[in-house]
Design a protein around this motif. Structure first.
Motif, short mmCIF file in Angstrom:
data_model
loop_
_atom_site.label_atom_id
_atom_site.label_comp_id
_atom_site.label_asym_id
_atom_site.label_seq_id
_atom_site.Cartn_x
_atom_site.Cartn_y
_atom_site.Cartn_z
N LYS A 1 0.82 -1.21 0.00
CA LYS A 1 0.00 0.00 0.00
C LYS A 1 0.86 1.27 0.00
O LYS A 1 0.41 2.33 -0.41
CB LYS A 1 -0.91 0.01 1.23
CG LYS A 1 -1.93 -1.13 1.23
CD LYS A 1 -2.81 -1.07 2.47
CE LYS A 1 -3.81 -2.21 2.48
NZ LYS A 1 -4.69 -2.18 3.68
N GLU A 2 2.10 1.15 0.48
CA GLU A 2 2.96 2.31 0.58
C GLU A 2 3.80 2.50 -0.68
O GLU A 2 4.11 1.54 -1.39
CB GLU A 2 3.91 2.17 1.78
CG GLU A 2 3.22 2.06 3.13
CD GLU A 2 2.67 0.68 3.40
OE1 GLU A 2 3.02 -0.25 2.65
OE2 GLU A 2 1.86 0.54 4.34
N ASP A 3 4.15 3.75 -0.97
CA ASP A 3 5.07 4.03 -2.07
C ASP A 3 6.50 3.68 -1.64
O ASP A 3 6.91 4.01 -0.53
CB ASP A 3 5.00 5.52 -2.46
CG ASP A 3 3.72 5.87 -3.18
OD1 ASP A 3 3.30 5.08 -4.05
OD2 ASP A 3 3.12 6.91 -2.87
N LEU A 4 7.24 3.02 -2.52
CA LEU A 4 8.63 2.69 -2.24
C LEU A 4 9.51 3.39 -3.27
O LEU A 4 9.37 3.17 -4.46
CB LEU A 4 8.85 1.18 -2.31
CG LEU A 4 8.09 0.33 -1.28
CD1 LEU A 4 8.38 -1.15 -1.51
CD2 LEU A 4 8.48 0.72 0.13
N THR A 5 10.40 4.24 -2.80
CA THR A 5 11.25 4.98 -3.73
C THR A 5 12.39 4.12 -4.26
O THR A 5 12.85 4.31 -5.38
CB THR A 5 11.85 6.23 -3.03
OG1 THR A 5 12.53 5.81 -1.84
CG2 THR A 5 10.73 7.20 -2.65
N TYR B 1 12.83 0.16 -3.73
CA TYR B 1 12.47 -1.10 -3.08
C TYR B 1 13.60 -2.13 -3.11
O TYR B 1 13.64 -3.04 -2.28
CB TYR B 1 11.21 -1.69 -3.71
CG TYR B 1 11.36 -2.16 -5.14
CD1 TYR B 1 11.78 -3.46 -5.43
CD2 TYR B 1 11.07 -1.32 -6.21
CE1 TYR B 1 11.92 -3.90 -6.74
CE2 TYR B 1 11.22 -1.74 -7.51
CZ TYR B 1 11.64 -3.03 -7.78
OH TYR B 1 11.79 -3.46 -9.07
N THR C 1 4.51 -3.55 -5.99
CA THR C 1 4.46 -2.13 -5.64
C THR C 1 3.21 -1.48 -6.23
O THR C 1 2.53 -2.06 -7.07
CB THR C 1 5.70 -1.40 -6.16
OG1 THR C 1 5.68 -1.42 -7.60
CG2 THR C 1 6.98 -2.07 -5.67
N LYS C 2 2.95 -0.25 -5.82
CA LYS C 2 1.77 0.46 -6.31
C LYS C 2 1.86 0.75 -7.81
O LYS C 2 0.83 0.93 -8.46
CB LYS C 2 1.59 1.76 -5.53
CG LYS C 2 1.20 1.53 -4.07
CD LYS C 2 1.04 2.83 -3.31
CE LYS C 2 -0.19 3.58 -3.74
NZ LYS C 2 -0.43 4.79 -2.89
N ASP C 3 3.09 0.80 -8.34
CA ASP C 3 3.24 1.00 -9.78
C ASP C 3 3.46 -0.31 -10.53
O ASP C 3 4.04 -0.35 -11.61
CB ASP C 3 4.37 1.99 -10.09
CG ASP C 3 5.70 1.55 -9.50
OD1 ASP C 3 5.73 0.56 -8.75
OD2 ASP C 3 6.72 2.20 -9.80
N GLN C 4 2.98 -1.41 -9.93
CA GLN C 4 2.86 -2.72 -10.57
C GLN C 4 4.20 -3.41 -10.85
O GLN C 4 4.30 -4.21 -11.77
CB GLN C 4 2.04 -2.62 -11.86
CG GLN C 4 0.62 -2.12 -11.63
CD GLN C 4 -0.19 -2.04 -12.91
OE1 GLN C 4 0.00 -2.80 -13.83
NE2 GLN C 4 -1.11 -1.09 -12.96
N LYS C 5 5.21 -3.11 -10.06
CA LYS C 5 6.47 -3.85 -10.15
C LYS C 5 6.43 -5.01 -9.16
O LYS C 5 6.20 -4.81 -7.97
CB LYS C 5 7.66 -2.94 -9.86
CG LYS C 5 7.93 -1.89 -10.92
CD LYS C 5 9.20 -1.11 -10.59
CE LYS C 5 9.56 -0.14 -11.71
NZ LYS C 5 8.56 0.92 -11.89
N LYS D 1 -1.74 -6.21 -10.91
CA LYS D 1 -2.71 -5.12 -10.80
C LYS D 1 -3.97 -5.63 -10.12
O LYS D 1 -4.46 -6.72 -10.43
CB LYS D 1 -3.06 -4.59 -12.20
CG LYS D 1 -4.17 -3.55 -12.21
CD LYS D 1 -4.49 -3.10 -13.63
CE LYS D 1 -5.61 -2.07 -13.62
NZ LYS D 1 -5.93 -1.61 -14.99
#
Length: 253
Positions: free
Chosen positions: A7-11, A13, A44-48, A146
């Motif tokens: 749920k959190e953004d990871l700059t 990871y 991740t939130k950007d689908q990685k 996703k």
């Protein structure tokens, strides 16, 4: 390995420590009985997607570190949105669970003329929240990158207003086969480019009324049959998604 959505953004990871708490923590520790050094898939939130190793288990959170990226392509080459006329009972749960496993990107429940089920406006938000959780669990189980979006309850009028958001809009109509439109489904798929967006509308039990079909056709929706047999409202979206997967992921692979 189990899969969990962050749920959190990871700059960064790959290099920073990762903490997981809440429902995912409970599932890891209390349900799956995971220990230090166990590995899981994280998204991740950007689908990685990547594999991570548990480095510590604390009272309310699990600590993990990145191990390696997961570069497999798990998503459909096009974005498919399923619009379902509100069905009876828990059929919408089934559509969303299995539709997620089959690759749908979003679901739009709508109130059709023949919908017996009615959603109380006060309870609609909780229903959407519960359906979103079903989609997340199905996305984890099927190793998606996703989580499909569950949109708020719509109407036929609102659906036709969304047409501009899609490359192709289809409406499943069993009468189409009787007038020679049994190939429209294939024609529609061929018009959607890779990376494009497709909307398919399915009626509730009893289908769509003639008035609703007229409205969809007037706004450029393409009527289509889904094979020679009459499918139930919970079966038709799954048939369509399976055929789309074959067309884009197997036939032209």
């Amino acid at each position: 390995m189990q899969r969990y959505f962050l749920k959190e953004d990871l700059t960064d990871y790959q290099n920073q420590p990762i903490s997981i708490s809440g429902d995912a923590f409970h599932h890891m520790v209390k349900v799956m009985r995971m220990k230090v050094d166990h590995r899981v898939y994280l998204v991740t939130k950007d689908q990685k997607a990547f594999i991570a190793r548990i480095t510590a288990i604390e009272e309310k959170e699990v600590q993990l570190n990145w191990v390696e990226d997961d570069l497999r392509q798990q998503e459909m080459p096009i974005e498919v949105t399923i619009a379902s006329g509100l069905p009876k009972g828990d059929k919408l749960d089934l559509i969303i669970q299995k539709g997620t496993e089959l690759g749908a990107s979003a679901f739009i429940p709508f109130a059709g003329s023949f919908s017996i089920t009615k959603w109380d406006a006060k309870k609609a938000a909780k229903k959407i929240e519960r359906l979103q959780k079903i989609a997340q669990e199905a996305a984890e189980q099927s190793h998606r990158t996703k989580i499909p979006t569950i949109e708020t309850l719509s109407s036929v009028k609102q659906l036709v207003e969304m047409k501009g958001n899609f490359d192709v809009c289809l409406v499943a109509y069993e009468e189409s086969a009787k007038v020679g439109e049994d190939q429209n489904f294939v024609k529609g798929l061929k018009q959607v480019p890779v990376g494009g967006k497709l909307l398919i509308v399915f009626g509730p039990e009893g289908g769509l009324s003639k008035e609703e079909i007229t409205v969809f056709l007037q706004h450029g929706f393409l009527p289509c049959a889904l094979g020679p047999r009459i499918l139930r409202t919970e079966t038709a979206p799954l048939y369509a998604l399976s055929a789309i997967s074959y067309h884009y992921e197997l036939l032209h692979k």
